[in-house]
Design a protein around this motif. Structure first.
Motif, PDB file in Angstrom:
ATOM      1  N   GLN A 126       0.832  -1.203   0.000  1.00  0.00           N
ATOM      2  CA  GLN A 126       0.000   0.000   0.000  1.00  0.00           C
ATOM      3  C   GLN A 126       0.869   1.256   0.000  1.00  0.00           C
ATOM      4  OE1 GLN A 126      -3.049  -0.012   2.981  1.00  0.00           O
ATOM      5  NE2 GLN A 126      -4.157   1.675   2.019  1.00  0.00           N
ATOM      6  N   ALA A 131      -2.497   0.152  -2.594  1.00  0.00           N
ATOM      7  CA  ALA A 131      -3.548  -0.859  -2.442  1.00  0.00           C
ATOM      8  C   ALA A 131      -3.027  -1.979  -1.549  1.00  0.00           C
ATOM      9  CB  ALA A 131      -3.974  -1.413  -3.789  1.00  0.00           C
ATOM     10  N   ASN A 132      -3.955  -2.689  -0.914  1.00  0.00           N
ATOM     11  CA  ASN A 132      -3.591  -3.853  -0.115  1.00  0.00           C
ATOM     12  C   ASN A 132      -4.499  -5.020  -0.495  1.00  0.00           C
ATOM     13  OD1 ASN A 132      -5.850  -4.334   2.057  1.00  0.00           O
ATOM     14  ND2 ASN A 132      -5.520  -2.105   2.056  1.00  0.00           N
TER      15      ASN A 132
END
Length: 550
Positions: A126, A131-132
């Motif tokens: 992230q 983003a994860n």
């Protein structure tokens, strides 16, 4: 003739000491719940209570789902990659071999922690990409993904070495006789390598159902529990339930035996052997226009299996604080400086010595057992085969308890308990299936006529084995021993139970750093361990290649 009758006896004695004794005490503990107190009262009384546990069906079903998922994913990734490596001239082949061996050097619990730091909310992914993937990672699919990357080398090296040894050379003969490339692959190469593929997938299934660290770290919070986590809870939660844990372990053994029987049924009538004894160097074909796409495929797999978790481990080891994130100002060698003392180096040398010892012992015993099972008509061969496979179906914690129960008895005149010898016994017990399965697969491809020809020309049994069979078995046996070394040098669970006072392994050192909250120091030690074991393994592979054995 005398040697033929002696070899099965030696194999039985070795497996009795290394495998049957500790596993036998696990069975006794399941049957006699008061065995730890020195009593044989109330046999079988604990079975009804344990089997009536409402959580047991779900634990068993989850274990099967996990094992099957890892086997399928490892086959989908490992077989094509192994076939490309064994049959074709892949650009950077030796580099891919080294990179794909690295995941097996990383302890599974370290790899799981690395993926958590990479994909969790506000993790490294992230920070870099915005983003994860926490929803994917902390689920069954995430566990299967991480475990597949950990065990991928088992399938990759088994397939690549088997296909390089026989498939390419004999497939060329088939093409000379008019068959097309795909027909030769399906009718010659694949049948010859089927024993090696089946053996590697059986090991993958056993490794998947006995792994504790990855499911506990990634899926326990989402309510996904397997038999191994159930066993650990019976050991760790008060009151300690040794009989119940032993019974659950026997269920694990049953699952592994069922997989073993399924493997034998699928291979029945489909075993093939070659009649030539020349260990010629493999002639790999050119990929032509597919040369660089194949290299790109290897690069993508290595990026996911090797570089991604190593990046997370290295980033944590080089970060002064976790809260500082990926920032130049947060870079520091303070964690490496902290482990530069004597305890860390002593732990590393102990683990490497135990890894070499386990590789040598299991290699010798494994070759002997495989020879007795495949090349002799000794009674009880099937039992030898099953017994050599059982340790890989047992969690390390159960093997550890079995060794404690077996060797902590007052009737022994001498005992390895509370010495480094108990750790060596544990590693040999846990890792015996590797050399047995790899050597069996190689022996099934060697015709009996080669040994018979040596006997006709005056060679004894020992001479025929050393001068004829051993050179042909060397590539598979060497690969298995390298895997044993890699696993033994980072084994955790049995080490936690059995390490005597004053003896510390790498896994224990790392684990204790995490317990104390020193995650950075634990990751720094992980980096040192991976570099050391990879360097030693690479050196061994280089020496084997110089001798034409790899």
């Amino acid at each position: 003739m005398r040697s033929n009758s002696l070899l099965p006896g030696v194999a039985v004695a070795a497996l009795a000491l290394l495998v049957a004794l500790p596993l036998g005490f696990v069975v006794l503990e399941a049957v006699f719940p008061a065995l730890a107190q020195g009593s044989l009262a109330g046999p079988f009384t604990h079975f009804a209570k344990t089997l009536a546990d409402p959580a047991l069906p779900e634990l068993t079903a989850n274990t099967l789902r996990l094992g099957t998922g890892v086997v399928l994913c490892a086959a989908l990734a490992g077989i094509p990659l192994g076939a490309l490596r064994g049959l074709f001239d892949v650009p950077g082949a030796r580099l891919w071999d080294a990179l794909l061996l690295v995941p097996f050097m990383i302890p599974p619990y370290i790899a799981a922690l690395g993926w958590i730091m990479l994909l969790q909310p506000r993790g490294y992914a992230q920070q870099l990409l915005g983003a994860n993937a926490a929803g994917f990672l902390f689920s069954l699919h995430g566990v299967v993904f991480v475990m597949t990357l950990n065990v991928l080398p088992v399938v990759y090296f088994a397939v690549s070495r088997s296909m390089a040894a026989t498939g390419s050379r004999l497939a060329e003969v088939g093409q000379v006789c008019g068959a097309g490339p795909w027909r030769c692959f399906w009718r010659i190469t694949l049948p010859l390598t089927a024993p090696g593929i089946a053996a590697s997938l059986l090991l993958v299934f056993a490794m998947a159902i006995e792994e504790y660290g990855t499911p506990a770290a990634l899926a326990a919070n989402s309510g996904f529990f397997v038999l191994v986590t159930g066993i650990e809870r019976r050991f760790s939660e008060w009151p300690i339930d040794l009989p119940g844990a032993s019974i659950l372990s026997l269920i694990l053994v049953g699952l592994a035996v069922a997989a073993f029987v399924l493997q034998r049924v699928m291979l029945r009538g489909h075993a093939f052997e070659t009649m030539t004894g020349k260990p010629a160097r493999p002639g790999r074909r050119s990929l032509g226009a597919w040369r660089w796409p194949a290299a790109a495929l290897f690069a993508v797999v290595c990026l996911a299996s090797t570089f991604a978790p190593l990046f997370a481990v290295l980033a944590t080891a080089l970060s002064r604080t976790l809260s500082g994130g990926l920032a130049i100002a947060n870079l520091s060698l303070v964690h490496f400086e902290a482990i530069a003392g004597g305890d860390a180096l002593q732990a590393l040398s102990t683990s490497l010595a135990l890894g070499v010892g386990a590789a040598v012992v299991t290699g010798l015993v494994g070759m002997l057992v495989a020879y007795c099972v495949v090349k002799t008509r000794a009674r009880g061969r099937a039992m030898l085969d099953v017994l050599s496979m059982l340790p890989n179906t047992m969690p390390g914690v159960v093997v550890g308890v079995g060794l404690i129960l077996a060797w902590n008895q007052p009737f022994w005149p001498a005992t390895p308990y509370d010495t480094w010898g108990i750790l060596l016994l544990a590693y040999c017990c846990l890792l015996m299936p590797y050399p047995v399965r790899y050597t069996q697969a190689a022996l099934m491809q060697i015709g009996d006529s080669l040994e018979a020809a040596a006997r006709v020309h005056g060679a004894g049994g020992a001479t025929a084995m050393m001068r004829v069979l051993l050179p042909l078995l060397a590539p598979s046996l060497a690969a298995a021993m390298l895997l044993v070394f890699a696993v033994a040098s980072r084994e955790l669970v049995a080490s936690l139970l059995l390490a005597p006072t004053g003896v510390q392994t790498v896994a224990l050192f790392i684990w204790r750093q995490f317990e104390q909250g020193s995650v950075g120091q634990g990751m720094a030690m992980s980096v040192v361990t991976v570099v050391a074991t990879t360097a030693l393994t690479g050196t061994a592979i280089g020496l084997l290649r110089r001798r034409g054995l790899a």
